[in-house]
Design a protein around this motif. Structure first.
Motif, PDB file in Angstrom:
ATOM      1  N   ASN A   1       0.829  -1.206   0.000  1.00  0.00           N
ATOM      2  CA  ASN A   1       0.000   0.000   0.000  1.00  0.00           C
ATOM      3  C   ASN A   1       0.867   1.261   0.000  1.00  0.00           C
ATOM      4  OD1 ASN A   1      -2.260  -1.636   0.128  1.00  0.00           O
ATOM      5  ND2 ASN A   1      -2.410  -1.507   2.346  1.00  0.00           N
ATOM      6  N   ALA A   2       0.351   2.304  -0.647  1.00  0.00           N
ATOM      7  CA  ALA A   2       1.068   3.571  -0.708  1.00  0.00           C
ATOM      8  C   ALA A   2       0.094   4.733  -0.585  1.00  0.00           C
ATOM      9  CB  ALA A   2       1.831   3.674  -2.020  1.00  0.00           C
ATOM     10  N   ARG A   3       0.580   5.796   0.019  1.00  0.00           N
ATOM     11  CA  ARG A   3      -0.158   7.057   0.056  1.00  0.00           C
ATOM     12  C   ARG A   3       0.814   8.174  -0.293  1.00  0.00           C
ATOM     13  NH1 ARG A   3      -3.668   9.868   4.963  1.00  0.00           N
ATOM     14  NH2 ARG A   3      -3.706  11.961   4.033  1.00  0.00           N
ATOM     15  N   ILE A   4       0.415   9.001  -1.249  1.00  0.00           N
ATOM     16  CA  ILE A   4       1.257  10.106  -1.686  1.00  0.00           C
ATOM     17  C   ILE A   4       0.471  11.401  -1.503  1.00  0.00           C
ATOM     18  CG2 ILE A   4       2.517  11.138  -3.616  1.00  0.00           C
ATOM     19  CD1 ILE A   4       1.587   7.506  -3.891  1.00  0.00           C
ATOM     20  N   ASP A   5       0.943  12.287  -0.643  1.00  0.00           N
ATOM     21  CA  ASP A   5       0.375  13.622  -0.482  1.00  0.00           C
ATOM     22  C   ASP A   5       1.281  14.578  -1.232  1.00  0.00           C
ATOM     23  OD1 ASP A   5      -1.688  12.701   1.283  1.00  0.00           O
ATOM     24  OD2 ASP A   5      -0.216  12.655   2.903  1.00  0.00           O
ATOM     25  N   TYR A   6       0.733  15.332  -2.180  1.00  0.00           N
ATOM     26  CA  TYR A   6       1.553  16.212  -3.014  1.00  0.00           C
ATOM     27  C   TYR A   6       1.029  17.645  -2.967  1.00  0.00           C
ATOM     28  CZ  TYR A   6      -2.265  15.576  -6.364  1.00  0.00           C
ATOM     29  OH  TYR A   6      -3.494  15.538  -6.958  1.00  0.00           O
ATOM     30  N   ASP A   7       1.930  18.603  -3.156  1.00  0.00           N
ATOM     31  CA  ASP A   7       1.567  20.014  -3.112  1.00  0.00           C
ATOM     32  C   ASP A   7       2.439  20.787  -4.093  1.00  0.00           C
ATOM     33  OD1 ASP A   7       0.821  22.594  -2.583  1.00  0.00           O
ATOM     34  OD2 ASP A   7       1.151  22.488  -0.408  1.00  0.00           O
ATOM     35  N   GLY A   8       1.827  21.174  -5.202  1.00  0.00           N
ATOM     36  CA  GLY A   8       2.513  21.980  -6.199  1.00  0.00           C
ATOM     37  C   GLY A   8       1.818  23.304  -6.430  1.00  0.00           C
TER      38      GLY A   8
END
Length: 200
Positions: A65-72
């Protein structure tokens, strides 16, 4: 004397066997990465395609399982959840996750430490190691991947944690020759709760 030497070697092998088995069967540790993405390949929609952009991301891995929180920035912010063989995108401000396929961001997170490119269907050439966020990382150059490289890239160099295979950095280009770079700035191998991977 020969018998004594043979016994000594046999004893060393017997003593080492349980440890070798333990190492092979030990679970892959949970990990949290803080990383910076940069390059024209990560620009927000509608922006100048030649301008370089920057995005911060936090990647959490637990088993498969993976969780990616991104902010651009306002137009490029949200979370990606990969649970089992399904992927969801949750844009910032939304309460409804969207099922998606072939999402390039953090598409590759962990690879085999001996043959990392075989999992991507590519052939690679090993390059110099690097120290990234305090971890020894092995470098591998790849070319003509189409969109099969990390984060949908076509060619470049990827670096993985020498011990765990976690992807720590890439310096690459996509099929349009736009730069796409990722660099881990902090890494923490610590247990993560299952709740962190629950799709809202």
């Amino acid at each position: 004397m020969v018998k004594l030497k043979r016994c000594a070697w046999l004893w060393m092998i017997v003593m080492a066997w349980p440890w070798a088995t333990l190492a092979a069967d030990s679970p892959v540790p949970d990990v949290t990465l803080k990383a910076i993405l940069s390059g024209a390949g990560i620009q927000a929609h509608g922006s100048d395609a030649t301008a370089a952009g920057v995005m911060a991301e936090t990647i959490r891995l637990k088993g498969s399982n993976a969780r990616i929180d991104y902010d651009g920035g306002p137009q490029q912010r949200g979370s990606v959840f990969r649970v089992g063989n399904r992927t969801w995108l949750l844009p910032s401000g939304s309460t409804r996750p969207l099922p998606v396929k072939h999402l390039p961001i953090a598409s590759v997170t962990r690879l085999d430490t001996d043959k990392p490119c075989s999992e991507l269907g590519l052939s690679c050439l090993q390059v110099d190691d690097r120290l990234i966020a305090g971890r020894r990382a092995t470098g591998w150059r790849y070319d003509h991947a189409g969109r099969a490289g990390p984060d949908g890239t076509d060619s470049g160099v990827l670096w993985i944690d020498q011990e765990t295979g976690v992807l720590l950095a890439i310096k690459a280009k996509d099929t349009s020759e736009r730069a796409y770079n990722m660099e881990t700035v902090a890494i923490d191998y610590a247990a993560l709760p299952d709740s962190a991977f629950t799709v809202p």
